[in-house]
Scaffold this motif. Sequence first.
Motif, short mmCIF file in Angstrom:
data_model
loop_
_atom_site.label_atom_id
_atom_site.label_comp_id
_atom_site.label_asym_id
_atom_site.label_seq_id
_atom_site.Cartn_x
_atom_site.Cartn_y
_atom_site.Cartn_z
N TYR A 152 -5.29 -1.21 -6.49
CA TYR A 152 -5.75 -2.17 -5.87
C TYR A 152 -6.65 -2.82 -6.77
O TYR A 152 -7.55 -3.93 -6.31
CB TYR A 152 -7.13 -0.95 -5.13
CG TYR A 152 -8.63 -1.44 -4.49
CD1 TYR A 152 -8.59 -2.43 -3.17
CD2 TYR A 152 -9.73 -1.07 -5.10
CE1 TYR A 152 -9.23 -2.86 -2.65
CE2 TYR A 152 -10.86 -1.77 -4.70
CZ TYR A 152 -10.50 -2.44 -3.05
OH TYR A 152 -11.98 -3.10 -2.89
N PHE A 162 0.99 -0.89 -0.16
CA PHE A 162 0.34 -0.11 -0.11
C PHE A 162 1.01 1.07 -0.36
O PHE A 162 0.60 1.98 -0.97
CB PHE A 162 -0.28 -0.33 0.78
CG PHE A 162 -1.86 1.17 0.98
CD1 PHE A 162 -3.51 0.99 0.63
CD2 PHE A 162 -1.35 2.34 1.98
CE1 PHE A 162 -4.56 1.65 0.58
CE2 PHE A 162 -2.20 3.50 1.46
CZ PHE A 162 -4.00 3.04 1.08
N TYR A 210 -6.88 0.39 2.12
CA TYR A 210 -7.88 1.08 1.20
C TYR A 210 -8.78 1.60 1.34
O TYR A 210 -9.35 2.56 1.37
CB TYR A 210 -7.75 0.13 -0.57
CG TYR A 210 -8.29 0.51 -1.34
CD1 TYR A 210 -8.04 1.65 -2.51
CD2 TYR A 210 -10.19 0.55 -1.97
CE1 TYR A 210 -8.67 2.36 -3.44
CE2 TYR A 210 -10.97 1.58 -2.70
CZ TYR A 210 -10.45 1.75 -3.39
OH TYR A 210 -10.62 2.32 -4.82
N VAL A 246 -2.83 3.58 -6.25
CA VAL A 246 -3.52 3.29 -5.23
C VAL A 246 -5.16 2.59 -5.87
O VAL A 246 -4.60 0.99 -5.71
CB VAL A 246 -3.63 3.63 -4.20
CG1 VAL A 246 -4.79 3.10 -3.08
CG2 VAL A 246 -2.89 4.27 -3.02
N GLU A 247 -5.05 3.15 -6.67
CA GLU A 247 -6.94 2.82 -7.39
C GLU A 247 -6.09 1.38 -8.82
O GLU A 247 -6.62 0.77 -8.39
CB GLU A 247 -6.97 4.17 -7.92
CG GLU A 247 -8.61 3.74 -8.77
CD GLU A 247 -9.26 4.01 -7.25
OE1 GLU A 247 -10.67 2.56 -7.07
OE2 GLU A 247 -9.43 4.54 -6.67
#
Length: 180
Positions: free
Chosen positions: A29, A16, A102, A25-26
């Motif tokens: 994920y 992360f 997240y 991150v998006e």
Amino acid sequence: MLDKITFAKRYSKVIFELLDSNDQVEDGYNELLQIKQVFENNSDLGNSLTDVSFPEEYKNNLAKPLIENVDIDVIKNLLNVLLSTNNMDEINMIVDEFEQLYDEKNKIVRAVAITAVPLSDEQTAKLSDTFKARMNAKKVILNNKIDQSIIGGVVIKSSNVIFDGSVSTKINSIKKLLLN
């Protein structure tokens, strides 16, 4: 040796942080969710890629298409490390822990609404909006679970909060008052 939960938490936190520092991150994920889906759809895959009696050459050939389809280097490296250390069976737990990080960053609350009868879409939306305001969240992902033993009302459970507005709990409270 680390227990599985500590192992997953440490790896997910590092992944992360690395993805966050690269503003990925998006995308990370979404890739992790796709990888988790592959492992859920192929329940023996994690065990096969972790089994020390399974030849390394076969493991590498089995994992190669999965790893090559990953676009983000951090996640590709994670898979390579898990494969080389015989920990590939931990990927789903790592993804679950990542998902918690997240959700925390994006103020997403996941909850279960327990009701005696199924909620309509409108009821789910209203309940979700109310819970969102109460939890100071940006988004609530609410799943409905049916439990006729609550008689009526609703019980909402999230990771750290329980709101119990069920009829059965109210009846039990009245019973206690009357017995005392």
